[in-house]
Design a protein around this motif. Sequence first.
Motif, PDB file in Angstrom:
ATOM      1  N   GLY A  70     -20.753 -15.531  53.941  1.00 57.10           N
ATOM      2  CA  GLY A  70     -19.618 -14.794  54.529  1.00 57.10           C
ATOM      3  C   GLY A  70     -19.041 -13.798  53.546  1.00 57.10           C
ATOM      4  O   GLY A  70     -18.514 -12.755  53.934  1.00 57.10           O
ATOM      5  N   GLY A  71     -19.149 -14.107  52.271  1.00 53.89           N
ATOM      6  CA  GLY A  71     -18.637 -13.235  51.216  1.00 53.89           C
ATOM      7  C   GLY A  71     -19.064 -13.826  49.885  1.00 53.89           C
ATOM      8  O   GLY A  71     -19.312 -15.031  49.795  1.00 53.89           O
ATOM      9  N   LEU A  72     -19.150 -12.989  48.871  1.00 57.29           N
ATOM     10  CA  LEU A  72     -19.579 -13.480  47.557  1.00 57.29           C
ATOM     11  C   LEU A  72     -18.581 -14.506  47.037  1.00 57.29           C
ATOM     12  O   LEU A  72     -17.371 -14.323  47.174  1.00 57.29           O
ATOM     13  N   GLY A  73     -19.097 -15.615  46.498  1.00 55.40           N
ATOM     14  CA  GLY A  73     -18.212 -16.645  45.933  1.00 55.40           C
ATOM     15  C   GLY A  73     -17.723 -17.644  46.961  1.00 55.40           C
ATOM     16  O   GLY A  73     -16.971 -18.553  46.621  1.00 55.40           O
ATOM     17  N   ARG A  74     -18.148 -17.488  48.223  1.00 53.82           N
ATOM     18  CA  ARG A  74     -17.693 -18.452  49.243  1.00 53.82           C
ATOM     19  C   ARG A  74     -18.839 -19.370  49.637  1.00 53.82           C
ATOM     20  O   ARG A  74     -20.003 -18.981  49.595  1.00 53.82           O
ATOM     21  N   SER A  75     -18.486 -20.590  50.058  1.00 53.66           N
ATOM     22  CA  SER A  75     -19.532 -21.507  50.527  1.00 53.66           C
ATOM     23  C   SER A  75     -18.979 -22.392  51.636  1.00 53.66           C
ATOM     24  O   SER A  75     -17.786 -22.673  51.671  1.00 53.66           O
ATOM     25  N   LEU A 238     -30.043 -33.819  46.364  1.00 55.08           N
ATOM     26  CA  LEU A 238     -28.842 -33.664  47.183  1.00 55.08           C
ATOM     27  C   LEU A 238     -29.188 -33.990  48.637  1.00 55.08           C
ATOM     28  O   LEU A 238     -30.304 -33.706  49.082  1.00 55.08           O
ATOM     29  N   PRO A 239     -28.233 -34.531  49.401  1.00 53.57           N
ATOM     30  CA  PRO A 239     -28.536 -34.821  50.811  1.00 53.57           C
ATOM     31  C   PRO A 239     -28.279 -33.610  51.727  1.00 53.57           C
ATOM     32  O   PRO A 239     -27.803 -33.768  52.837  1.00 53.57           O
ATOM     33  N   TYR A 240     -28.567 -32.427  51.247  1.00 50.43           N
ATOM     34  CA  TYR A 240     -28.441 -31.235  52.097  1.00 50.43           C
ATOM     35  C   TYR A 240     -29.285 -30.099  51.523  1.00 50.43           C
ATOM     36  O   TYR A 240     -29.636 -30.112  50.339  1.00 50.43           O
ATOM     37  N   THR A 241     -29.607 -29.156  52.381  1.00 53.64           N
ATOM     38  CA  THR A 241     -30.335 -27.960  51.967  1.00 53.64           C
ATOM     39  C   THR A 241     -29.315 -26.955  51.437  1.00 53.64           C
ATOM     40  O   THR A 241     -28.191 -26.923  51.928  1.00 53.64           O
ATOM     41  N   ARG A 242     -29.721 -26.158  50.467  1.00 58.91           N
ATOM     42  CA  ARG A 242     -28.834 -25.059  50.061  1.00 58.91           C
ATOM     43  C   ARG A 242     -29.495 -23.725  50.396  1.00 58.91           C
ATOM     44  O   ARG A 242     -30.666 -23.508  50.095  1.00 58.91           O
ATOM     45  N   SER A 243     -28.721 -22.878  51.052  1.00 63.78           N
ATOM     46  CA  SER A 243     -29.191 -21.534  51.379  1.00 63.78           C
ATOM     47  C   SER A 243     -28.239 -20.536  50.733  1.00 63.78           C
ATOM     48  O   SER A 243     -27.048 -20.536  51.032  1.00 63.78           O
ATOM     49  N   THR A 244     -28.779 -19.728  49.839  1.00 63.68           N
ATOM     50  CA  THR A 244     -27.926 -18.779  49.107  1.00 63.68           C
ATOM     51  C   THR A 244     -28.287 -17.360  49.522  1.00 63.68           C
ATOM     52  O   THR A 244     -29.457 -16.962  49.438  1.00 63.68           O
ATOM     53  N   ALA A 245     -27.285 -16.613  49.978  1.00 57.59           N
ATOM     54  CA  ALA A 245     -27.544 -15.236  50.401  1.00 57.59           C
ATOM     55  C   ALA A 245     -27.768 -14.372  49.160  1.00 57.59           C
ATOM     56  O   ALA A 245     -27.022 -14.458  48.192  1.00 57.59           O
ATOM     57  N   LEU A 246     -28.821 -13.542  49.218  1.00 58.02           N
ATOM     58  CA  LEU A 246     -29.148 -12.664  48.094  1.00 58.02           C
ATOM     59  C   LEU A 246     -29.144 -11.214  48.556  1.00 58.02           C
ATOM     60  O   LEU A 246     -28.836 -10.924  49.706  1.00 58.02           O
ATOM     61  N   GLU A 247     -29.544 -10.316  47.678  1.00 55.48           N
ATOM     62  CA  GLU A 247     -29.347  -8.889  47.990  1.00 55.48           C
ATOM     63  C   GLU A 247     -30.107  -8.428  49.240  1.00 55.48           C
ATOM     64  O   GLU A 247     -29.639  -7.547  49.949  1.00 55.48           O
ATOM     65  N   ALA A 425     -18.719 -24.404  62.799  1.00 47.57           N
ATOM     66  CA  ALA A 425     -18.953 -24.456  61.343  1.00 47.57           C
ATOM     67  C   ALA A 425     -19.435 -23.105  60.834  1.00 47.57           C
ATOM     68  O   ALA A 425     -18.949 -22.595  59.824  1.00 47.57           O
ATOM     69  N   VAL A 426     -20.402 -22.524  61.549  1.00 43.66           N
ATOM     70  CA  VAL A 426     -21.002 -21.290  61.045  1.00 43.66           C
ATOM     71  C   VAL A 426     -20.055 -20.097  61.243  1.00 43.66           C
ATOM     72  O   VAL A 426     -19.829 -19.316  60.305  1.00 43.66           O
ATOM     73  N   LEU A 427     -19.479 -19.975  62.415  1.00 40.50           N
ATOM     74  CA  LEU A 427     -18.637 -18.783  62.643  1.00 40.50           C
ATOM     75  C   LEU A 427     -17.411 -18.793  61.745  1.00 40.50           C
ATOM     76  O   LEU A 427     -17.026 -17.769  61.187  1.00 40.50           O
ATOM     77  N   THR A 428     -16.775 -19.952  61.576  1.00 38.71           N
ATOM     78  CA  THR A 428     -15.597 -19.982  60.703  1.00 38.71           C
ATOM     79  C   THR A 428     -16.037 -19.930  59.237  1.00 38.71           C
ATOM     80  O   THR A 428     -15.372 -19.301  58.418  1.00 38.71           O
ATOM     81  N   GLY A 429     -17.172 -20.559  58.935  1.00 38.83           N
ATOM     82  CA  GLY A 429     -17.687 -20.495  57.560  1.00 38.83           C
ATOM     83  C   GLY A 429     -18.007 -19.061  57.163  1.00 38.83           C
ATOM     84  O   GLY A 429     -17.800 -18.654  56.018  1.00 38.83           O
ATOM     85  N   GLN A 430     -18.491 -18.286  58.122  1.00 38.84           N
ATOM     86  CA  GLN A 430     -18.814 -16.883  57.837  1.00 38.84           C
ATOM     87  C   GLN A 430     -17.553 -16.022  57.766  1.00 38.84           C
ATOM     88  O   GLN A 430     -17.607 -14.898  57.294  1.00 38.84           O
ATOM     89  N   GLY A 431     -16.444 -16.554  58.292  1.00 42.94           N
ATOM     90  CA  GLY A 431     -15.186 -15.805  58.094  1.00 42.94           C
ATOM     91  C   GLY A 431     -14.307 -15.602  59.317  1.00 42.94           C
ATOM     92  O   GLY A 431     -13.207 -15.086  59.200  1.00 42.94           O
ATOM     93  N   ILE A 432     -14.778 -15.982  60.517  1.00 43.42           N
ATOM     94  CA  ILE A 432     -13.934 -15.766  61.707  1.00 43.42           C
ATOM     95  C   ILE A 432     -12.803 -16.802  61.720  1.00 43.42           C
ATOM     96  O   ILE A 432     -13.037 -17.981  61.483  1.00 43.42           O
TER      97      ILE A 432
END
Length: 483
Positions: A70-75, A238-247, A425-432
């Motif tokens: 949703g933005g740099l530094g957010r998870s 870890l008991p979850y996948t991590r997905s990190t947005a890149l350039e 989870a996704v829409l609010t996590g992304q920022g809505i």
Amino acid sequence: MAAACLARNLGTRNHTIEVIESPDIGTVGVGEATIPMINLFNKILGVSPTDMVRETEATFKLGIEFVDWGGLGRSYIHPFGTYGADMGGISFIHYFLRQSLLNGTWTPEIYNLETAAARAGKFGVLPNNDPSRPSLNHAYHFDAALYADFLRRYSLKRGVVRHEAAVTQVHQDAETGFVTALDLKDGGQVEGDFFIDCSGFRGLLIEQTLKAGYEDWSHWLPCNRAWAVPCERVETPLPYTRSTALEAGWQWRIPLQHRTGNGYVFCDGFIDEDQAADKLMGWLDGKPLADPRKLSFVTGHRRKMWSKNVVALGLASGFLEPLESTSIHLVQSALAKLMAFFPRDGFDPDVEDHFNTVMCGEYANVRDFLIAHYKVTDREDTPFWAYCKHMSVPDSLTQRLAIFERGGMYVEPPYELFREASWFAVLTGQGIRPRSWHPVADMMTDAELTHHTAQIRDLVASTAARLPPHETFIRHCQQRQAS
Ligand SMILES: Cc1cc2nc3c(=O)[nH]c(=O)nc-3n(C[C@H](O)[C@H](O)[C@H](O)COP(=O)(O)OP(=O)(O)OC[C@H]3O[C@@H](n4cnc5c(N)ncnc54)[C@H](O)[C@@H]3O)c2cc1C
């Protein structure tokens, strides 16, 4: 998966089930994360969590952490499970919205058990619960090659016949176009009444032979390449996948028992392939266990997944990129529909139509969910993210986003895979931040609302605290099998 499912459900007394696969061609060799519906498939086959841990180097997955999306530094975490408990015919989400929007707070994670457990590295069974049944909604991270080996043994034991040879020619009935037989490189021939095309991206029968056509969605889901590489495990899984947005896309990190799976999914229009490989290798937290492997794909699906006497499964039917680990599920979902309509004496064009409508509908809903991860973002810091933020999206998604933004309401189209909690989870996590909530949530007084939400928050925290560490539960599964 198809052979195991057919062997389990149809048996081999009245049917001959033959699998053709070619070691020269090999498999795509990636695909290590799943969603909870895998448990349904495993249950039908009689495969237990213990089998998964023992046979496939599996770890448990409670959701996906999205970093910098949703933005740099957010998870945030997209968990497998709901927030709080439904009340008054509406979900807890609306009570949460009322409280949060009025108080100016935003902490949805404390109302979801799977997220609380994931953040604490916990997984397992609560005291006094059935020790063979994990108490949380979960899926697996697994070694897909080992899962395939396991299902191969399972299928062979149930009478499936396996041919190890490349298909060199496909024969069709001159009048109907139905596939009648396949020639093999070793000189053999396999005749059949019904063919399941599991040949991967090439779509040997569904596309190369029957010309099903392809619905290309790369303007909405522009990632078209991936580098994948396993590395040594350096920490407890870890008991979850991590997905990190890149350039120019995103990276996955999938913790297994014996290694960590890594990949960079990207769009080659926004980053050079070699540069993407370098980035991935530089990002590994353990020693690489192989050279990086490149995969190319076009997001979308076959216009027909059932055509004449051929049903396409897996990558032969389409691919929507691995962001929410949906491909293996879509195989399983297609198999469930195939079993429901399995022909007894001939092919019904209405069944074919129905199957295609339902599967295309499922793909379209998953597509919208995936696009939302890219579209709903504050990021514009690279050309890729600027493209995603400003791209036009399907009308179905535009309407969903508008309805959610106004009143926090969830739209559920037919054939929906991801439900309200996932979209929330996704829409609010992304920022809505929705501007309002369902009026039923106003039925409580302020004091009742505070009391109720506090109760749920405390229950989630105390339950997560009682769970064992993820690694302890994995060990427990291994010991159960051994004893
Ligand atoms: C980068 C990436 C990441 C992914 N991550 C995930 C994930 O995390 N979760 C998830 O659910 N899915 C994921 N997937 C999708 C997942 O990998 C596939 O859905 C899964 O592996 C099934 O692939 P398949 O069997 O359809 O195709 P393949 O693995 O390509 O298998 C095709 C088979 O057909 C055989 N074959 C082909 N042509 C011939 C021929 N002429 N003669 C004989 N045999 C032939 C091959 O030998 C092989 O056995 C990912 C995919 C990619 C590209």
